[in-house]
Design an enzyme around this catalytic site. Structure first.
Site, mmCIF file in Angstrom:
data_model
loop_
_atom_site.group_PDB
_atom_site.id
_atom_site.type_symbol
_atom_site.label_atom_id
_atom_site.label_comp_id
_atom_site.label_asym_id
_atom_site.label_seq_id
_atom_site.Cartn_x
_atom_site.Cartn_y
_atom_site.Cartn_z
ATOM 1 C CB SER A 1 -0.942 -0.064 1.212
ATOM 2 O OG SER A 1 -1.961 0.880 1.127
ATOM 3 C CG ASP B 1 -6.248 -2.416 -4.225
ATOM 4 O OD1 ASP B 1 -6.968 -1.751 -3.468
ATOM 5 O OD2 ASP B 1 -5.075 -2.726 -3.947
ATOM 6 C CG HIS C 1 -5.414 -2.487 -0.076
ATOM 7 N ND1 HIS C 1 -4.861 -1.891 -1.186
ATOM 8 C CD2 HIS C 1 -4.848 -1.883 0.999
ATOM 9 C CE1 HIS C 1 -4.004 -0.960 -0.799
ATOM 10 N NE2 HIS C 1 -3.973 -0.941 0.517
#
Length: 521
Positions: A228, A452, A481
């Site tokens: 991320s 995502d 995610h």
């Protein structure tokens, strides 16, 4: 919107041959000649000489005995490497294989900004990571500002977690003025509480800290798994220190285009979360015999909106209002592992049992300080990193237009980031991430789910374009995610092969989606 911290617990979900060099090798400054670049080189040499004195972890970390902890000292301001330093907490679990198998340290960052990686060495025991754990010491750390690493705060934790609160889909002008005033006060609180240190919580500083940590661990080159937000400052690291890279995994990729950082990145999340919300609604409708929430996605969403409106009038347990409901159900956009439990929560509430909703959505006083700290770091990094619109009319125009087509999360996302419109510290221009075709950057591995929402798929394509030799593994038709180390064996084979051998697949590789969740509570 915060891109969630990943790889937090074992159950939650991530070139060339190894060369041996003296501790702190490859610490020459990047060729930009800046004071910060020279400061990184100085700090890395100092860290290499000192190393890290690992020992028993503090009880507050709640880590098993197999994990050891220490600290690494980094400059607050890399332009002044001999000035004020701060200590970052570090955790490590030793490689489980024979000495001949060892390939160095593998550092994890779970994202955020504001996520702590201190628990990440416990991934060593997860089945998907056992192969890599034979070759690498698994290393986690709390980035600057996070946890016990020179923590920052912007607001009293009790005030930050105050509930219940409202979350109108189409807010009134009065409500907008109220939220703007809150955002201004929050930004002022960050400045007041952090003081002169506030400008030094940035993605560039996180990338520089990573190089000092690498040197302190005695590794000539970096092995890193960033998820991320960790992919963004990992990409900055590759830009600043291409010759220091050994193996780097970017899982769930932030779009690094400077034009996207960070205002447009957050706008792009709204339609992506709307798509994932539709995915969940379709799944619940297919399992209407189990949940009785509606046979069509439209009826499922209508059931949710009915609860959303009712909680504005009558909060569940006195603590769960519309904003708390929204925060709990946002998780279905991050991971389909929440799909069944959140459907159960909604169904139970509509049957007259609010207890599952109260348990899932009520703020936890025990985590209030950590929650506020994470949000403070998130805000400071994103607001410092880039230039945000200062005119409220820009925010109002853009989010009003978005909310017409993507009402699920548009305004909650805007409120979270609005302090950046009133930010008191200097806001930088983002670095143009990337290296030339001739830069000494080994192959890197990108992992991305096609649907995502937190880091939409075009970001992975953009980072691959900017990093020569990068390979992209896509989980088709999926939207969770953070996919490395999860339930998809195809993804995990590519991940393990890369970490153990440095080999990447063809420029693009595709994996079938993981099985959909089963309709159980």
């Amino acid at each position: 919107m915060r891109a969630a911290a990943l790889y937090g617990t074992v159950g939650s979900l991530i070139l060339s041959a190894l060369t041996t060099a003296p501790a702190g090798g490859a610490t020459t400054a990047p060729p930009d000649g800046s004071a910060q670049a020279r400061g990184v080189a100085v700090a890395a040499r100092q860290a290499a000489a000192r190393g890290i004195a690992f020992g028993r972890c503090a009880p507050v970390e709640k880590l098993p005995a197999a994990v050891e902890c220490g600290t690494v000292s980094v400059p607050l301001d890399y332009a002044r490497p001999h000035g004020r330093h701060i200590d970052l907490t570090v955790s490590r679990a030793r490689a489980t294989g024979r000495p001949a198998e060892r390939q160095g340290s593998l550092i994890f960052n779970p994202g955020g900004p504001g996520g702590s990686g201190m628990a990440h060495p416990t991934l060593r025991d997860a089945p998907a990571w056992r192969g890599a754990a034979r070759a690498y010491d698994f290393v986690g750390y709390a980035p600057r500002g996070v946890g016990r690493s020179a923590p920052i705060s912007c607001q009293d934790p009790a005030e930050f977690t105050k509930a219940p609160t409202l979350s109108p889909r189409h807010p009134s002008e009065a409500f907008k003025r109220h939220k703007a005033a809150q955002a201004r006060a929050y930004a002022q609180g960050c400045a007041r509480r952090a003081g002169a240190a506030l400008p030094y919580f940035t993605s560039l500083d996180n990338a520089r800290d990573l190089d000092v940590l690498r040197a302190a661990l005695g590794d000539a080159r970096l092995n890193f798994v960033g998820a991320s937000y960790g992919t963004y400052f990992g990409a900055l690291y590759a830009t600043l220190f291409p010759g220091h890279v050994r193996r780097v995994v970017f899982d769930s990729v932030v779009d690094p285009d400077p034009r996207q950082i960070w205002y447009r990145s957050n706008l792009a999340q709204a339609p992506a979360f709307e798509n994932r919300w539709a995915d969940w609604s379709r799944w619940v409708a297919r399992h209407d015999a189990h949940y009785r929430l509606g046979r069509t996605p439209e009826r499922v969403r209508a059931a949710y909106e009915w609860v959303h409106e009712r909680l504005a009038r009558e909060p569940a347990g006195g603590k769960v209002g519309p904003a708390q409901l929204q925060n709990a159900f946002l998780n279905v956009g991050y991971s389909d592992s929440y799909w069944a439990s959140r459907a159960h929560v909604l169904a139970a509430y509509l049957r007259g049992d609010p207890k599952p909703l109260i348990a899932a959505a009520s703020p936890d006083p025990a985590t209030a300080r950590a929650d506020e700290n994470e949000n403070a770091v998130y805000t400071a990094v994103q607001c410092n990193d880039a230039q945000w619109p200062r005119d409220w009319r820009v925010w109002d125009r853009d989010n009003t237009l978005l909310a017409r087509h993507a009402p699920f999360e548009t305004w909650e996302n805007a409120w979270m980031n609005l302090p950046c419109a009133f930010w008191p510290a200097h806001q930088r221009r983002p670095v143009d991430v990337g290296v030339s075709d001739h830069a000494p950057l080994p192959p890197t591995l990108l992992l991305a789910a096609e649907r995502d929402a937190a880091t939409p798929y075009p970001g992975a394509l953009e980072l691959q374009r900017r990093l020569p030799g990068a390979a992209l593994v896509t989980e088709l038709g999926a939207g969770t995610h953070g996919i490395g180390g999860g339930p998809n064996p195809c993804v995990n084979r590519h991940l393990e092969t890369y970490l153990l051998t440095g080999r990447v697949p063809a420029r693009r590789a595709y994996c079938a989606p993981r099985p959909e969740p089963r309709p159980v509570p």
